[in-house]
Motif scaffolding. Sequence first.
Motif, PDB file in Angstrom:
ATOM      1  N   ALA A 131       0.828  -1.201   0.000  1.00 44.53           N
ATOM      2  CA  ALA A 131       0.000   0.000   0.000  1.00 44.53           C
ATOM      3  C   ALA A 131       0.866   1.256   0.000  1.00 44.53           C
ATOM      4  CB  ALA A 131      -0.920   0.003   1.218  1.00 44.53           C
ATOM      5  N   PRO A 132       0.470   2.289  -0.755  1.00 42.14           N
ATOM      6  CA  PRO A 132       1.224   3.546  -0.763  1.00 42.14           C
ATOM      7  C   PRO A 132       1.241   4.199   0.614  1.00 42.14           C
ATOM      8  CG  PRO A 132      -0.311   3.463  -2.608  1.00 42.14           C
ATOM      9  CD  PRO A 132      -0.647   2.317  -1.709  1.00 42.14           C
ATOM     10  N   LEU A 133       2.220   5.075   0.812  1.00 45.67           N
ATOM     11  CA  LEU A 133       2.316   5.830   2.052  1.00 45.67           C
ATOM     12  C   LEU A 133       1.170   6.832   2.169  1.00 45.67           C
ATOM     13  CD1 LEU A 133       6.125   6.694   2.214  1.00 45.67           C
ATOM     14  CD2 LEU A 133       4.940   4.751   3.254  1.00 45.67           C
ATOM     15  N   THR A 134       0.839   7.147   3.402  1.00 42.84           N
ATOM     16  CA  THR A 134      -0.111   8.218   3.670  1.00 42.84           C
ATOM     17  C   THR A 134       0.639   9.545   3.735  1.00 42.84           C
ATOM     18  OG1 THR A 134       0.152   8.062   6.066  1.00 42.84           O
ATOM     19  CG2 THR A 134      -1.495   6.617   5.034  1.00 42.84           C
ATOM     20  N   ALA A 135      -0.118  10.633   3.749  1.00 42.71           N
ATOM     21  CA  ALA A 135       0.504  11.956   3.862  1.00 42.71           C
ATOM     22  C   ALA A 135       1.316  12.068   5.141  1.00 42.71           C
ATOM     23  CB  ALA A 135      -0.569  13.040   3.801  1.00 42.71           C
ATOM     24  N   ALA A 136       0.806  11.540   6.240  1.00 46.55           N
ATOM     25  CA  ALA A 136       1.512  11.621   7.519  1.00 46.55           C
ATOM     26  C   ALA A 136       2.851  10.892   7.460  1.00 46.55           C
ATOM     27  CB  ALA A 136       0.649  11.053   8.635  1.00 46.55           C
ATOM     28  N   GLU A 137       2.912   9.806   6.706  1.00 47.89           N
ATOM     29  CA  GLU A 137       4.150   9.021   6.612  1.00 47.89           C
ATOM     30  C   GLU A 137       5.204   9.694   5.730  1.00 47.89           C
ATOM     31  OE1 GLU A 137       2.610   4.431   7.149  1.00 47.89           O
ATOM     32  OE2 GLU A 137       2.080   5.501   5.305  1.00 47.89           O
ATOM     33  N   CYS A 138       4.828  10.734   5.012  1.00 50.59           N
ATOM     34  CA  CYS A 138       5.781  11.489   4.182  1.00 50.59           C
ATOM     35  C   CYS A 138       6.418  12.651   4.935  1.00 50.59           C
ATOM     36  CB  CYS A 138       5.082  12.037   2.944  1.00 50.59           C
ATOM     37  SG  CYS A 138       4.465  10.773   1.815  1.00 50.59           S
ATOM     38  N   ALA A 139       5.997  12.869   6.180  1.00 56.13           N
ATOM     39  CA  ALA A 139       6.503  14.008   6.945  1.00 56.13           C
ATOM     40  C   ALA A 139       7.996  13.856   7.226  1.00 56.13           C
ATOM     41  CB  ALA A 139       5.737  14.131   8.257  1.00 56.13           C
ATOM     42  N   PHE A 151       2.425  13.598  -4.361  1.00 56.00           N
ATOM     43  CA  PHE A 151       2.934  12.236  -4.177  1.00 56.00           C
ATOM     44  C   PHE A 151       1.791  11.281  -3.851  1.00 56.00           C
ATOM     45  CE2 PHE A 151       4.223   8.812  -1.415  1.00 56.00           C
ATOM     46  CZ  PHE A 151       5.373   8.306  -2.004  1.00 56.00           C
ATOM     47  N   VAL A 152       1.017  11.614  -2.841  1.00 55.92           N
ATOM     48  CA  VAL A 152      -0.060  10.731  -2.387  1.00 55.92           C
ATOM     49  C   VAL A 152      -1.115  10.570  -3.471  1.00 55.92           C
ATOM     50  CG1 VAL A 152      -1.911  10.467  -0.690  1.00 55.92           C
ATOM     51  CG2 VAL A 152       0.356  11.226   0.047  1.00 55.92           C
ATOM     52  N   GLY A 153      -1.425  11.663  -4.172  1.00 49.57           N
ATOM     53  CA  GLY A 153      -2.446  11.598  -5.207  1.00 49.57           C
ATOM     54  C   GLY A 153      -2.045  10.763  -6.404  1.00 49.57           C
ATOM     55  N   GLY A 154      -0.757  10.689  -6.704  1.00 55.70           N
ATOM     56  CA  GLY A 154      -0.290   9.939  -7.867  1.00 55.70           C
ATOM     57  C   GLY A 154       0.162   8.522  -7.576  1.00 55.70           C
ATOM     58  N   ALA A 155       0.370   8.203  -6.306  1.00 56.54           N
ATOM     59  CA  ALA A 155       0.901   6.886  -5.945  1.00 56.54           C
ATOM     60  C   ALA A 155      -0.122   5.785  -6.196  1.00 56.54           C
ATOM     61  CB  ALA A 155       1.319   6.891  -4.478  1.00 56.54           C
ATOM     62  N   THR A 156       0.365   4.628  -6.628  1.00 58.43           N
ATOM     63  CA  THR A 156      -0.480   3.450  -6.826  1.00 58.43           C
ATOM     64  C   THR A 156       0.113   2.270  -6.059  1.00 58.43           C
ATOM     65  OG1 THR A 156       0.744   3.020  -8.892  1.00 58.43           O
ATOM     66  CG2 THR A 156      -1.383   4.120  -9.082  1.00 58.43           C
ATOM     67  N   ARG A 204      31.235   6.521  -6.471  1.00 55.56           N
ATOM     68  CA  ARG A 204      31.424   7.766  -5.746  1.00 55.56           C
ATOM     69  C   ARG A 204      30.126   8.119  -5.026  1.00 55.56           C
ATOM     70  NH1 ARG A 204      30.482  12.713  -9.567  1.00 55.56           N
ATOM     71  NH2 ARG A 204      32.142  13.704  -8.400  1.00 55.56           N
ATOM     72  N   LEU A 205      30.284   8.932  -3.988  1.00 58.79           N
ATOM     73  CA  LEU A 205      29.165   9.336  -3.136  1.00 58.79           C
ATOM     74  C   LEU A 205      28.885  10.818  -3.304  1.00 58.79           C
ATOM     75  CD1 LEU A 205      27.192   8.798  -0.709  1.00 58.79           C
ATOM     76  CD2 LEU A 205      29.108   9.400   0.788  1.00 58.79           C
ATOM     77  N   VAL A 206      27.610  11.159  -3.441  1.00 59.10           N
ATOM     78  CA  VAL A 206      27.151  12.538  -3.433  1.00 59.10           C
ATOM     79  C   VAL A 206      26.063  12.649  -2.367  1.00 59.10           C
ATOM     80  CG1 VAL A 206      26.076  14.409  -4.740  1.00 59.10           C
ATOM     81  CG2 VAL A 206      27.603  12.796  -5.892  1.00 59.10           C
ATOM     82  N   GLU A 207      26.138  13.675  -1.532  1.00 57.94           N
ATOM     83  CA  GLU A 207      25.133  13.902  -0.498  1.00 57.94           C
ATOM     84  C   GLU A 207      24.242  15.071  -0.900  1.00 57.94           C
ATOM     85  OE1 GLU A 207      27.900  14.520   2.640  1.00 57.94           O
ATOM     86  OE2 GLU A 207      27.663  12.488   3.421  1.00 57.94           O
ATOM     87  N   LEU A 208      22.952  14.941  -0.628  1.00 58.71           N
ATOM     88  CA  LEU A 208      21.995  15.991  -0.953  1.00 58.71           C
ATOM     89  C   LEU A 208      21.143  16.245   0.284  1.00 58.71           C
ATOM     90  CD1 LEU A 208      20.841  17.834  -3.145  1.00 58.71           C
ATOM     91  CD2 LEU A 208      19.363  15.946  -3.868  1.00 58.71           C
ATOM     92  N   ASP A 209      21.094  17.512   0.695  1.00 65.79           N
ATOM     93  CA  ASP A 209      20.428  17.867   1.947  1.00 65.79           C
ATOM     94  C   ASP A 209      18.923  18.008   1.728  1.00 65.79           C
ATOM     95  OD1 ASP A 209      19.956  18.520   4.541  1.00 65.79           O
ATOM     96  OD2 ASP A 209      20.823  20.533   4.442  1.00 65.79           O
ATOM     97  N   THR A 210      18.279  16.876   1.545  1.00 60.52           N
ATOM     98  CA  THR A 210      16.829  16.812   1.383  1.00 60.52           C
ATOM     99  C   THR A 210      16.377  15.417   1.757  1.00 60.52           C
ATOM    100  OG1 THR A 210      15.010  17.374  -0.121  1.00 60.52           O
ATOM    101  CG2 THR A 210      16.839  16.121  -1.056  1.00 60.52           C
ATOM    102  N   GLY A 211      15.085  15.135   1.532  1.00 62.65           N
ATOM    103  CA  GLY A 211      14.531  13.851   1.916  1.00 62.65           C
ATOM    104  C   GLY A 211      14.575  12.815   0.796  1.00 62.65           C
ATOM    105  N   HIS A 212      13.810  11.762   0.992  1.00 59.92           N
ATOM    106  CA  HIS A 212      13.901  10.560   0.174  1.00 59.92           C
ATOM    107  C   HIS A 212      13.378  10.732  -1.250  1.00 59.92           C
ATOM    108  CE1 HIS A 212      14.273   6.299  -0.553  1.00 59.92           C
ATOM    109  NE2 HIS A 212      12.979   6.166  -0.793  1.00 59.92           N
TER     110      HIS A 212
END
Length: 253
Positions: A131-139, A151-156, A204-212
Amino acid sequence: MAEFVLVAGAWLGAWAWDEVMPELRAAGHGAHALTLSGLAEKRGVPAGQRTHVADIVGEVERLDLRDVVLVGHSYSGIPAGQAAERIGDRLARVVFVDSNVPADGESFASRWWRGAAEFAAALAGNGGFWAPLTAAECAGQGLTDEQIARFVGGATPHPGASLTEPAELTRPLGELPATYVKCLLDGPEPSDDVAELLKSERWRLVELDTGHWPMFSRPRELARILTEAAAWSGPPDRTAGSGSLTSPLVSGR
């Protein structure tokens, strides 16, 4: 010019890359987003993990692409890593975006989920799908309310068989030319298996200061990382004593 093939993670389709592809094309590259079988507009198509590998290889061959930069996000790092070795000299580089990586004989569930029986029960309780994530689980992942709604609206629901079938590799994954993009809000360090792969001279590794989900939260920055990954061909720089590879594109720390 590189030809990017972009594959989003669980629950998502080609639409997830809508803000990244124009940036890649503006930089002079080809950009091809792929929806895996059983998801988004391909919902209802039976699919396992081997199907998803075949989806990626088939797209590269159908479009007769060369100098391919294959991008796998989250779950899709598993089929992308296998497809990368199957497309042979068409491959320029594989980029894993905060993703799982394949291990021969192991599945997404066996490498990541906390218990196979619990995961099987979750799939069975949802008709064989994750099952797709809920909005709360994307926090906590750097997404705005609007981006979470998108995200939530398009997820299947994600086909369960793709998560339980084992990967098949014919050579060590560390031999592939690869970049790993670690999104820091989803955890400050790569997983142990990725850290081991980053010891390879070809990774090589690149870091990005954001979420998943940086294709939503930081699409321009992600596109910049992808274009520079395509151009990179020199030896890696090592961070002192760590064995990890760190790109000059590092964001966040």
